[in-house]
Design a protein around this motif. Sequence first.
Motif, PDB file in Angstrom:
ATOM      1  N   LEU A 281       0.819  -1.203   0.000  1.00 59.36           N
ATOM      2  CA  LEU A 281       0.000   0.000   0.000  1.00 59.36           C
ATOM      3  C   LEU A 281       0.858   1.261   0.000  1.00 59.36           C
ATOM      4  CD1 LEU A 281      -2.805  -0.937   2.563  1.00 59.36           C
ATOM      5  CD2 LEU A 281      -3.156  -0.346   0.153  1.00 59.36           C
ATOM      6  N   ILE A 282       1.872   1.259   0.849  1.00 63.22           N
ATOM      7  CA  ILE A 282       2.745   2.428   0.966  1.00 63.22           C
ATOM      8  C   ILE A 282       3.477   2.699  -0.342  1.00 63.22           C
ATOM      9  CG2 ILE A 282       4.881   3.230   2.068  1.00 63.22           C
ATOM     10  CD1 ILE A 282       3.841   1.875   4.644  1.00 63.22           C
ATOM     11  N   ARG A 283       4.030   1.640  -0.927  1.00 62.34           N
ATOM     12  CA  ARG A 283       4.741   1.826  -2.196  1.00 62.34           C
ATOM     13  C   ARG A 283       3.789   2.305  -3.284  1.00 62.34           C
ATOM     14  NH1 ARG A 283       7.776  -2.923  -0.582  1.00 62.34           N
ATOM     15  NH2 ARG A 283       6.265  -4.258  -1.651  1.00 62.34           N
ATOM     16  N   GLY A 284       2.617   1.718  -3.350  1.00 66.12           N
ATOM     17  CA  GLY A 284       1.658   2.094  -4.383  1.00 66.12           C
ATOM     18  C   GLY A 284       1.183   3.529  -4.259  1.00 66.12           C
ATOM     19  N   ALA A 285       1.077   4.009  -3.028  1.00 62.54           N
ATOM     20  CA  ALA A 285       0.576   5.370  -2.801  1.00 62.54           C
ATOM     21  C   ALA A 285       1.673   6.424  -2.883  1.00 62.54           C
ATOM     22  CB  ALA A 285      -0.104   5.450  -1.435  1.00 62.54           C
ATOM     23  N   GLY A 286       2.930   5.977  -2.829  1.00 62.72           N
ATOM     24  CA  GLY A 286       4.035   6.929  -2.866  1.00 62.72           C
ATOM     25  C   GLY A 286       4.360   7.567  -1.531  1.00 62.72           C
ATOM     26  N   PHE A 287       3.942   6.923  -0.435  1.00 59.26           N
ATOM     27  CA  PHE A 287       4.276   7.435   0.895  1.00 59.26           C
ATOM     28  C   PHE A 287       5.704   7.021   1.245  1.00 59.26           C
ATOM     29  CE2 PHE A 287       4.374   6.915   5.569  1.00 59.26           C
ATOM     30  CZ  PHE A 287       4.187   8.245   5.914  1.00 59.26           C
TER      31      PHE A 287
END
Length: 363
Positions: A281-287
């Motif tokens: 999720l973090i990688r996909g959202a760019g966080f």
Amino acid sequence: MSTDPLHALLDEAKRTNTSALVVLKGGEVLLDEVLDGEGDRPLETMSVTKAVLSLIVGRAVMLGHLPGADVKVSEFFPEWRQGRKRDLTLRHLLTHTSGLHNHPHTGQDIYPSQDFVQLALCAELDHDPGTHFAYNNKAANLICGVLERATGQKADDFARADLFGPLGIDDWSWQRDPAGNPHGMSGLRLHARDLARLGQLALNGGEWLIEAEWIEESTHPATPVFPEIGLLWWMLPAWTRYSVTAENVRALEAAGADPRQVAALGRCLCDQVSRDEVLALIRGAGFVPQDAPAGVAWLTTTRGPQAGFRHDGHRGQNLVIDRRRGVVAVRLIAWDHPHVEAPESAFSAFPDRVLGLFEKEGA
């Protein structure tokens, strides 16, 4: 015992560009694999160095060079005998509760320094010792300075003579700063099997080299400020689940984070998911977690009871010890691996995979 879980772990290690993988159970070698084609060689352990440093300090205690974790650092560095630093102890350094100011990016603060120990000694206090937890590489480097004052030897020389040597570990190196201080925070290069041997030493209670009391204290919560850490060892819970809530997003915003990062975290809302799922999720959202203001709870973590202890390092270095099942596991990736920077190379699920190795056997 079925070997299928081991085969699955080996397959995943290959997929995540692992250079070396070792698994011991009950002291027996179940896996000892060199996987990257570059041959069997000592590999940079990064922050896993800190776990080995804890063992070295324990050896110094066993030999009477140090009275224990609660000795004041000012006993060895008289310049700290006044002011707020006078009560700062070795325990504070070992539990990341020293309060010493520490820049979050080591490359911008520590590596340019000519003397890592002196840099730590000159650091201001952000908090009174023992009141706040903050992961601190300066404090780890200062431990090497304490060891030198206590033993009369550089920490790596002491380890060579009194810990590595007795264990037959002779092919290794440890990076030093320009002043000749070994890095406490990282820099130790070991064969994966030798790192596993040190893990087995800890699992066995120190055997004849380190007092069992030191191992017990080191591998259980050692400060009320942050119960997830012992003396440089992280606790290994039986299971871990992660959530990103609206409250986490609000906390990030209130701390003054970049609005783009606040929005990215808002796209990561989840409840009680696995490590793999939250990272995806973090990688996909760019966080970018490293860009979050220090101390902000941008993630909510729920943990099960303690199963063992561990340490990890940048780029996916891992030493995991499952005390319940007598398992020691090491995963290392070489810095010169062509895919070392690939996201999958972090193998962030490694501790969970080790915990699940022998579940079906009921061990």
